[in-house]
Design a protein around this motif. Structure first.
Motif, mmCIF file in Angstrom:
data_model
loop_
_atom_site.group_PDB
_atom_site.id
_atom_site.type_symbol
_atom_site.label_atom_id
_atom_site.label_comp_id
_atom_site.label_asym_id
_atom_site.label_seq_id
_atom_site.Cartn_x
_atom_site.Cartn_y
_atom_site.Cartn_z
ATOM 1 N N LYS A 82 0.754 -1.186 -0.090
ATOM 2 C CA LYS A 82 0.027 0.031 0.021
ATOM 3 C C LYS A 82 0.960 1.227 0.069
ATOM 4 N N HIS B 89 3.906 1.261 -1.255
ATOM 5 C CA HIS B 89 4.548 1.569 -2.444
ATOM 6 C C HIS B 89 3.579 2.443 -3.573
ATOM 7 N N TYR B 90 2.459 1.753 -3.479
ATOM 8 C CA TYR B 90 1.192 2.355 -4.440
ATOM 9 C C TYR B 90 0.995 3.773 -3.890
ATOM 10 N N ARG B 91 1.285 4.327 -2.923
ATOM 11 C CA ARG B 91 0.889 5.403 -2.060
ATOM 12 C C ARG B 91 -0.614 5.561 -2.041
ATOM 13 N N PHE B 92 -1.112 4.311 -1.527
ATOM 14 C CA PHE B 92 -2.728 4.139 -1.420
ATOM 15 C C PHE B 92 -3.060 4.864 -0.215
ATOM 16 N N ASN C 287 -7.858 7.476 -10.209
ATOM 17 C CA ASN C 287 -6.474 6.964 -9.616
ATOM 18 C C ASN C 287 -7.011 5.963 -8.449
ATOM 19 N N GLU D 269 -7.439 2.683 -10.413
ATOM 20 C CA GLU D 269 -6.261 2.216 -10.966
ATOM 21 C C GLU D 269 -5.437 1.317 -9.937
ATOM 22 N N LYS D 270 -5.350 1.941 -8.718
ATOM 23 C CA LYS D 270 -4.522 1.716 -7.643
ATOM 24 C C LYS D 270 -4.879 0.161 -7.300
ATOM 25 N N ASP E 225 -4.710 -2.598 -9.635
ATOM 26 C CA ASP E 225 -3.204 -3.045 -9.693
ATOM 27 C C ASP E 225 -2.795 -3.402 -8.557
ATOM 28 N N MET E 226 -2.907 -3.408 -7.456
ATOM 29 C CA MET E 226 -2.607 -3.866 -6.110
ATOM 30 C C MET E 226 -3.191 -5.175 -6.151
ATOM 31 N N ASP F 258 -1.241 -7.455 -8.394
ATOM 32 C CA ASP F 258 -0.092 -7.655 -7.775
ATOM 33 C C ASP F 258 0.175 -8.816 -6.912
#
Length: 302
Positions: free
Chosen positions: A9, A11-14, A134, A137-138, A141-142, A145
């Motif tokens: 979280k 790293h993705y700046r979530f 945004n 998308e996050k 992607d998480m 991942d």
């Protein structure tokens, strides 16, 4: 896993604000979940080998239920250890059944497109719309991942379990295999070049020598058949270099083409009866082998 999901979280700046944004989308996404499932299934059936993993209606119904549950949870707004463990277990199931990772990646492309399409008209404020995009998308992607991490850890675990000597041997064999594949590709290109030369030479014999017309035509057809089989073999080798399976059927087809060419030539000679019988028997054997290879592929897909 505790630190892993927190790092993910970070790293993705979530942010917590993005969690709230996604949670606000859940009612709408739940209302279109059935539409999502229908379109999702239309999409994955296009992969061609989906039936290999969804073999009967019971499995399909269970899978549809699980996908619907996952889709709604995508907008739960609660992305804690339990959530990421849930994703990791899904990835483990994918790995155990041998689901190719590119199927997963492609499916997520559909998910992303579907969600963004259904929210694009909901926001008059462009800045707010961008924030929602945004966040979507996050989280997608998480999810991807986390799902594919099972594959990476399995491969890493297998590699780390090997001794130093085994690792060196494995690495060396992989490099050697790559060189062999490149050599094979180059050899096939040379074969294709000579096949073209043979085809042109047979045309020359047909038009500019005393070769009988029927013999010349059959010879040209045989050369054309060999050229076609060679092109198919090159196509299969390209697929192999791109990571797909090795197509033994293409080699069988090339051998059959070469023998059929001989049959076409010998068929005009009364002195080649015994050879024709032998070649005919070999062709029948190759045809059976080609059919068995095709039947096995068809069985795996079904």
């Amino acid at each position: 896993m505790m630190n892993d999901y927190k790092s993910l979280k970070e790293h993705y700046r979530f942010t917590p604000e993005e969690e709230e944004t996604l949670n606000a989308l859940q009612p709408k996404m739940a209302s279109i979940a059935d539409t999502f499932i229908d379109e999702f299934y239309d999409y994955i059936w296009g992969f061609g080998e989906t039936a290999q993993f969804l073999k009967n209606q019971e499995i399909i119904d269970k899978h549809r239920k699980k996908i619907r549950e996952w889709f709604i949870n995508l907008f739960s707004g609660k992305y804690d250890l339990q959530y990421f463990m849930y994703l990791y277990k899904i990835g483990e199931v994918h790995m155990k059944i041998g689901l190719p990772t590119h199927y997963v990646n492609s499916a997520f492309t559909f998910v992303r497109t579907f969600v963004l399409k259904h929210i694009e008209d909901d926001y008059d404020n462009k800045e707010e719309h961008i924030k929602v995009i945004n966040a979507v998308e996050k989280i997608i992607d998480m999810n991807l991942d986390s799902l594919t991490s099972s594959y990476r850890e399995e491969e890493l675990g297998r590699f780390l379990s090997l001794s130093k000597v085994e690792k060196k041997i494995l690495t060396g064999l992989k490099e050697f295999n790559s060189y062999i594949n490149y050599f094979l590709a180059a050899a096939l290109a040379i074969v294709a070049f000579f096949s073209i030369g043979l085809f042109l030479y047979d045309i020359y014999l047909l038009f500019f020598t005393d070769v009988k017309i029927e013999e010349g035509i059959l010879t040209v057809l045989g050369s054309l058949l060999v050229l076609w089989a060679t092109i198919e073999l090159i196509h299969e080798e390209i697929n192999h270099l791109q990571g797909k399976g090795f197509a033994i059927g293409a080699f069988i087809m090339l051998a059959m083409a070469a023998l059929i060419r001989k049959v076409l030539i010998y068929s005009l000679s009364s002195e080649k009866g015994d050879e024709l019988l032998v070649i005919g028997g070999v062709i029948v054997g190759l045809a059976i082998a080609y059919w068995l290879v095709g039947a096995k592929k068809k069985h795996l897909r079904s």
